[in-house]
Write an enzyme that holds these catalytic residues in place. Structure first.
Site, PDB file in Angstrom:
ATOM      1  N   ARG A  34      26.727  19.491  41.086  1.00 49.87           N
ATOM      2  CA  ARG A  34      27.308  18.883  42.290  1.00 49.87           C
ATOM      3  C   ARG A  34      27.066  19.740  43.535  1.00 49.87           C
ATOM      4  O   ARG A  34      26.914  19.200  44.637  1.00 49.87           O
ATOM      5  CB  ARG A  34      28.801  18.656  42.091  1.00 49.87           C
ATOM      6  N   GLY A 351      29.804   8.077  34.346  1.00 51.43           N
ATOM      7  CA  GLY A 351      30.558   8.508  33.168  1.00 51.43           C
ATOM      8  C   GLY A 351      29.724   8.774  31.931  1.00 51.43           C
ATOM      9  O   GLY A 351      28.701   9.456  31.980  1.00 51.43           O
ATOM     10  N   GLY A 374      35.068   6.643  38.209  1.00 49.85           N
ATOM     11  CA  GLY A 374      35.944   5.598  38.750  1.00 49.85           C
ATOM     12  C   GLY A 374      35.340   4.910  39.954  1.00 49.85           C
ATOM     13  O   GLY A 374      35.468   3.689  40.110  1.00 49.85           O
TER      14      GLY A 374
END
Ligand code: AMP
Length: 392
Positions: A34, A351, A374
């Site tokens: 990330r 996910g 999500g």
């Protein structure tokens, strides 16, 4: 989509909301993907001589004990290594130290502010999008860039409160732009457009099914969730995963769209939830009470391929078997490989399926592997996302 390129950021104080929510064990970053992902936007701002002020959350902060383990300090060190440049870390989320540091910045300097969720200790200010907090953070910069896709479905102070106070001076970073360019191809997909759904629970995918069933040509369902559909058809599913509360939902979808939903016709079964036992392949209507299906079977793979062979667009969410066990990941891997080798435009919807594709070495070979869990699901449900709306 308005991006950082559409704003004049030269010599400006640019607040960038990044997603530095990286796994950290004993103070060490386990996976810096990330942070690496954020570099493109940060480097662009640096090239434009901006003063770069970075904000991010890390984990959840519910009590004082969460503060130390969720500090962004290790991120500042790693980011500094990756940029080969000093990153000044400010150990607080507000106050004089932060304000003085920002006022003393030169063009091309970088500051990383402490975890935005430190503010949650005091009445959940970040997570409840406290108005005063959003206005305060906005007051620290001239321009706001959101590049944190993983929290785009949340209305927090750092991704909604700030742009609400910097209207006209807010835009998206390159990571979010990439996610949206890829996901928005699903608005008018090349057809046949096939959805593959797997994973554990029907309940997590209801919104996705309801939204995509009208848009897709077919939905291929595997994984644990297929068994609730099979139960709804009146089959004995033995000890397989069942989402009791959603049998009725499955029934109604099957009645309404009998030709669209494609279910497994065979399955890999065992008696225990383990990788150690040998599995057997059984027709889907032959399960005994003490058996459970942990993967789709070879006939189902063939059936799914017959739908995929002509597909022009595929979106896939959730593995088709218990992919954590070697024995039950082979069909998920095989179909991933199939999509890649047939050059089918494939989007992996966040996910577990992205984790499965990484494990199989196929993540970089698909058209797009979405990074949001999500956030991606809510996009696929067709919901409006607060982080997007605030900038739109
Ligand atoms: P989800 O988060 O809903 O995508 O679910 C992913 C999880 O579903 C993974 O941990 C898989 O082990 C699990 N899963 C997939 N297929 C099955 C199955 N047949 N039985 C039980 N769990 C499954």
């Amino acid at each position: 989509m308005k991006t950082i390129k559409d704003l004049n950021i030269e010599n400006k104080k640019v607040l960038i909301r990044c997603d530095f929510n990286v796994p950290i064990k004993e103070g060490k970053i386990v996976d810096d993907t990330r942070i690496v992902g954020a570099l493109e936007t940060i480097n662009y701002a640096l090239e434009k001589n901006a003063k770069v002020i970075l904000l991010s959350h890390l984990g959840r902060v519910k009590e004082k004990a969460d503060l130390e383990k969720n500090t962004l300090a290790p991120v500042a060190i790693r980011l500094s290594e990756l940029l080969n440049k000093k990153v000044k870390f400010i150990k607080t989320t507000r106050g004089e130290e932060l304000e003085v540091a920002i006022n003393n910045m030169n063009n091309g300097d970088i500051i990383l502010v402490e975890n935005t969720r430190y503010e949650d200790l005091d009445g959940k200010k970040e997570s409840s999008n406290d108005e005063e907090l959003g206005a305060y953070w906005a007051s620290l910069g001239d321009v706001y860039i959101n590049d944190a896709f993983g929290t785009i479905h949340r209305a927090h102070a750092s991704n909604v409160g700030i742009p609400n106070n910097l209207r006209g001076n807010s835009a998206f970073g390159f990571l979010i732009e990439k996610e949206f360019n890829a996901l928005s191809t699903l608005e008018s997909p090349d057809r046949p457009f096939i959805v593959i759904l797997g994973g554990a629970k029907v309940s997590d995918k209801i919104g996705v099914i309801e939204n995509l069933v009208t848009k897709a040509d077919n939905i291929l369902i595997g994984g644990g969730m297929a068994f609730t559909f099979l139960k709804a058809k009146g089959l004995n599913i033995g000890k397989s995963l069942l989402d009791e509360d959603n049998i009725e939902f499955c029934k109604s979808i099957l009645e309404k769209y009998p030709d669209k939903i494609i279910l497994p016709i065979d399955t890999a079964i065992t008696n225990e939830y383990t990788n150690d036992e040998e599995y057997r392949i059984k027709e889907i209507n032959q399960l005994d009470n003490n058996e459970m299906g942990l993967d789709i079977g070879p006939k189902t793979v063939e059936l799914f391929e017959s739908y995929l062979i002509n597909a022009k667009t595929v979106i896939w969410n959730g593995p088709l078997g218990v992919y954590e066990f070697d024995k039950y990941k082979i069909n998920t891997d095989h179909l991933l490989e199939y999509l890649v080798s047939h050059n089918i435009k494939t989007i992996l919807g966040g996910g577990d399926i992205v984790a499965a594709s990484t494990k199989a070495g196929l993540k970089d070979k698909v058209y797009h592997a979405s990074t949001g869990g999500g956030a991606t699901l809510e996009y696929l449900e067709g919901k409006k996302l607060p982080g997007i709306e605030a900038i739109k």
